[in-house]
Design an enzyme around this catalytic site. Structure first.
Site, PDB file in Angstrom:
ATOM      1  N   ARG A 121       0.892  -1.183   0.000  1.00 23.83           N
ATOM      2  CA  ARG A 121       0.000   0.000   0.000  1.00 23.83           C
ATOM      3  C   ARG A 121       0.915   1.214   0.000  1.00 23.83           C
ATOM      4  NH1 ARG A 121      -5.413   1.353   3.416  1.00 23.83           N
ATOM      5  NH2 ARG A 121      -6.178  -0.006   1.764  1.00 23.83           N
ATOM      6  N   HIS A 146      -7.212   0.720  -6.720  1.00 23.28           N
ATOM      7  CA  HIS A 146      -7.454  -0.170  -5.581  1.00 23.28           C
ATOM      8  C   HIS A 146      -8.115  -1.463  -6.100  1.00 23.28           C
ATOM      9  CE1 HIS A 146      -7.723  -1.407  -1.559  1.00 23.28           C
ATOM     10  NE2 HIS A 146      -8.648  -0.601  -1.079  1.00 23.28           N
ATOM     11  N   GLN A 206     -10.080  -3.995  -3.813  1.00 27.24           N
ATOM     12  CA  GLN A 206     -11.415  -3.571  -3.387  1.00 27.24           C
ATOM     13  C   GLN A 206     -12.456  -3.934  -4.445  1.00 27.24           C
ATOM     14  OE1 GLN A 206     -12.352  -1.852  -0.344  1.00 27.24           O
ATOM     15  NE2 GLN A 206     -14.299  -2.608  -1.126  1.00 27.24           N
ATOM     16  N   ASP A 208     -16.871   7.139  -2.221  1.00 29.07           N
ATOM     17  CA  ASP A 208     -15.651   7.020  -1.427  1.00 29.07           C
ATOM     18  C   ASP A 208     -15.489   8.331  -0.668  1.00 29.07           C
ATOM     19  OD1 ASP A 208     -13.130   6.261  -0.478  1.00 29.07           O
ATOM     20  OD2 ASP A 208     -12.099   6.569  -2.386  1.00 29.07           O
ATOM     21  N   CYS A 234     -16.399   1.617  -0.066  1.00 29.36           N
ATOM     22  CA  CYS A 234     -15.226   0.789   0.258  1.00 29.36           C
ATOM     23  C   CYS A 234     -14.859   0.903   1.736  1.00 29.36           C
ATOM     24  CB  CYS A 234     -14.057   1.169  -0.633  1.00 29.36           C
ATOM     25  SG  CYS A 234     -13.462   2.863  -0.404  1.00 29.36           S
ATOM     26  N   ARG A 241     -13.716  -8.653   1.251  1.00 31.86           N
ATOM     27  CA  ARG A 241     -12.284  -8.427   1.050  1.00 31.86           C
ATOM     28  C   ARG A 241     -11.528  -9.693   1.435  1.00 31.86           C
ATOM     29  NH1 ARG A 241     -10.192  -3.292   1.059  1.00 31.86           N
ATOM     30  NH2 ARG A 241      -8.328  -4.411   0.385  1.00 31.86           N
TER      31      ARG A 241
END
Ligand code: CP
Ligand code: NVA
Length: 306
Positions: A104, A131, A134, A219, A259, A287
């Site tokens: 990340r 991402h 996700q 988001d 998310c 996830r």
């Protein structure tokens, strides 16, 4: 280097992505029935986090343990990465000890450089660009609740940043139409838009984007690393809050996804995650299952006994 990587949804074929998601559903079922499934015994995932995480860290760490392996949390603060050891050197050394690496990072170029020097699969656990993990969970969640997303319409309301870029890639790979409603100056990366062609449409009015949509997603307005822009962003994004009333304009069976982490009162109304159309908690749980399927796909199975 011959290892397969997962830096973006475009690193896999559409069939491979669908295979991973279907496998995620199977692995979820195995876990719910209490079946032990440990194909990655003795395998080790290294996880480098330059930014905070709850879901990504837990899902990869728990996922590796459940598959019989282990995960090691690393951060620049407590490795030589933070003291300037080159990414290439770190990738060479780490990938000789590990079986996969998740990163990340604030800079997507760190992922591509690491992958270029890694013997083992590298996974994007969120960058400034995208991402993809996700989206595996989001697409699994849609499949579970509503079946195939092919031919459906998805509305993205809010910032055209990393999550939005991955939705643009998902529109191509999963074959859906994407309508993005974002304020001027917060459009997605033109490189992503150029590849997507007429599959993706940008509008300014969230009502126009959401009309008849089968899936609505948003988001946070201020992503990690953008904290100093918070006041300006709050002002620009104010008309883009997703509320129950806005969601009423979507298709009658529309789903809402986020998310997470969510900022209630900003990108979503205070009550939106309690609305029956919200599947954010299933999405978060997925996830775990989707990434276990990803790890199973990317990482070599257990060693043979000598
Ligand atoms: N959605 C997501 O990636 O959450 P974390 O930042 O908690 O990992
Ligand atoms: N856009 C958000 C996603 C967090 C999972 C961020 O980059 O902070």
């Amino acid at each position: 280097m011959s290892a397969r990587h997962f830096l973006s949804l475009m690193d896999f074929t559409a069939d491979e992505l669908l295979g991973v998601i279907r496998r995620g559903i199977e692995l979820k079922d195995l876990r719910s029935r209490g079946v032990l499934f440990e194909p990655l015994k003795n395998r080790v995932l290294g996880m480098i986090f330059e930014k905070s995480s709850t879901r990504t860290r837990l899902s990869f760490e728990a996922g590796m343990i459940q598959l019989g392996g282990q995960a090691i949390f690393l951060s620049p603060r407590d490795t030589q990465l933070g003291r300037g050891e080159p990414i290439a050197d770190s990738a060479i050394v780490m990938s000789r000890m590990l079986d996969a690496v998740m990163i990340r990072t604030h800079h997507h170029s760190i992922l591509t450089e690491f992958a270029a020097h890694s013997r083992v699969p590298v996974i994007n656990g969120l960058s400034d660009e995208s991402h993809p993990c996700q989206l595996l969970a989001d697409m699994q969640t849609f499949l579970e609740h509503r079946g195939s997303i092919q031919g459906k319409t998805v509305a993205w309301i809010g910032d055209g940043y990393n999550m939005c870029n991955s939705y643009i890639e998902a529109a191509q790979q999963f074959d859906f139409q994407l309508r993005i409603a974002c304020p001027e100056g917060y459009e997605p990366d033109p490189r992503f838009l150029a590849l997507a062609g007429d599959r993706v449409q940008i509008v300014r009015d969230p009502k126009q984007a959401i009309a008849g949509a089968h899936l609505v997603s948003t988001d946070v307005w201020t992503s990690m690393g953008q904290e100093e822009e918070t006041a300006r962003r709050l002002a620009h994004f104010a008309p883009y809050q997703v509320t129950r009333e806005l969601l009423d304009l979507a298709a009658p069976d529309a789903l809402f996804m986020h998310c997470l982490p969510a900022h209630r009162g900003e990108e979503i109304s205070l009550d939106l995650l309690d609305d029956p159309r919200s599947v954010a908690w299933d999405q978060a749980e997925n996830r775990l299952h989707a990434q276990k399927a990803l790890l199973e796909f990317l990482v070599e199975p257990a060693y043979h006994h000598a």
